[in-house]
Scaffold this active site. Structure first.
Site, PDB file in Angstrom:
ATOM      1  N   GLU A 163      84.099 -56.280  74.237  1.00 36.11           N
ATOM      2  CA  GLU A 163      84.818 -57.455  74.748  1.00 36.11           C
ATOM      3  C   GLU A 163      86.299 -57.134  74.873  1.00 36.11           C
ATOM      4  OE1 GLU A 163      86.602 -60.794  75.862  1.00 36.11           O
ATOM      5  OE2 GLU A 163      84.397 -60.705  75.834  1.00 36.11           O
ATOM      6  N   ASP A 218      78.298 -59.150  81.248  1.00 38.42           N
ATOM      7  CA  ASP A 218      78.539 -60.585  81.098  1.00 38.42           C
ATOM      8  C   ASP A 218      80.029 -60.856  81.310  1.00 38.42           C
ATOM      9  OD1 ASP A 218      78.291 -63.251  80.568  1.00 38.42           O
ATOM     10  OD2 ASP A 218      77.922 -63.028  78.415  1.00 38.42           O
ATOM     11  N   PRO A 243      91.784 -59.945  91.497  1.00 38.51           N
ATOM     12  CA  PRO A 243      91.748 -58.491  91.729  1.00 38.51           C
ATOM     13  C   PRO A 243      91.414 -57.704  90.464  1.00 38.51           C
ATOM     14  CG  PRO A 243      93.649 -59.459  92.824  1.00 38.51           C
ATOM     15  CD  PRO A 243      93.055 -60.538  91.975  1.00 38.51           C
TER      16      PRO A 243
END
EC number: 2.5.1.16
Length: 289
Positions: free
Chosen positions: A101, A153, A160
């Protein structure tokens, strides 16, 4: 706390802010409705609502687990809310999960806010899970491993910075960390004009594709027999991919509420042109014209 906005307009005045943080990467807002449901937005863009997130995460996370011949080693890129991880960990065949993450603040929210600990089933604390705070692209470029399942996910491609995670170059890096029977699952959440170019980018590295569509309103109308709404706000699309053709090999885990083995082929998007998606499950809905 100040009022926040998302795709559906401003947060209701009677919503309670559970967590708000401007991190080095984004504005994070976790709010609770009077009903008790919680909603997460990142940079004012909706990410999930607890009343229907199970539909989204079952299609994204359970589908590749059910298709993989041996889903022992899993990589989740993004997913710091722990919800895809929660679903993956329900399967005893999964032995090791690495979750990468970008934002440490999202991980902190999931670990410390009671509503998120409960919703995620405290998945970040599971001993099978290795949690890494790092940029996904940098991670996959340097990791020396091969995974049975890879789940992407990420937030939908709305900037961008996010576009690089849906580009052909990124999928080539995923090819390098998978093997012949690996299954890759990617949440896209774009209309047909945006969805099919991403599928083409995936197809350049993974020959077999299984594009999927889910109506999140199924959570609200479960068992009611109501037809799905044509409103495109409550639909999500995904692409599942592999080097070789895959089939459903096992049954959904206990706790799965939406996804079934027979439903997986019915959610497959059949057409590859036009202003709508066509599936056995929903017909020609939603229509984006």
């Amino acid at each position: 706390m100040s009022e926040a906005t998302n795709d559906n307009g401003p947060c209701a005045p009677n919503e309670r802010v559970l967590y708000r943080e401007r991190s080095a990467f984004q504005d994070i807002l976790l709010a609770q409705e009077p009903s008790g449901h919680i909603n997460l937005t990142l940079d004012d863009v909706w990410q999930f609502r607890s009343q229907d997130e199970h539909v989204f995460h079952e299609v994204l996370a359970d589908t590749p687990i059910l298709m993989a011949a041996s889903p022992a080693k899993v990589l989740i890129l993004g997913g710091g809310d722990g919800l895809a991880l929660r679903n993956v960990l329900r399967y005893p065949a999964v032995r090791q999960v690495t979750l990468c993450e970008l934002d440490p603040c999202v991980l902190h929210m999931t670990r410390t806010i009671p509503a998120m600990v409960e919703l995620s089933e405290n998945s970040l604390a599971d001993p099978r899970a290795q949690i890494i705070a790092a940029d996904a692209l940098s991670f996959v470029e340097t990791v020396d491993a091969r995974y049975d399942v890879v789940i992407c996910d990420f937030p939908a491609q709305t900037s961008p910075e996010l576009s690089r995670l849906f580009a052909p170059e990124f999928f080539r890096t995923l090819e390098a960390i998978t093997h012949e029977h690996s299954v890759v699952s990617i949440q896209v959440s774009q209309d047909p004009a945006g969805f099919w170019p991403i599928c083409a980018a995936v197809e350049a590295s993974f020959e077999w594709l299984h594009p999927m569509l889910a109506n999140l309103d199924a959570a609200d109308a479960a068992g009611a027999g109501d037809p799905p709404s044509g409103d495109d706000d409550n639909w999500a699309d995904f692409v599942v991919a592999s080097h070789t053709p895959q089939v459903v090999r096992s049954e959904p885990a206990e706790g799965v509420r939406f996804l079934t083995g027979p439903r997986i082929p019915r959610l497959r998007i059949r057409n590859r042109a036009g202003d709508h998606f066509e599936t056995d499950e929903y017909g020609q809905l939603p229509d984006y014209r």
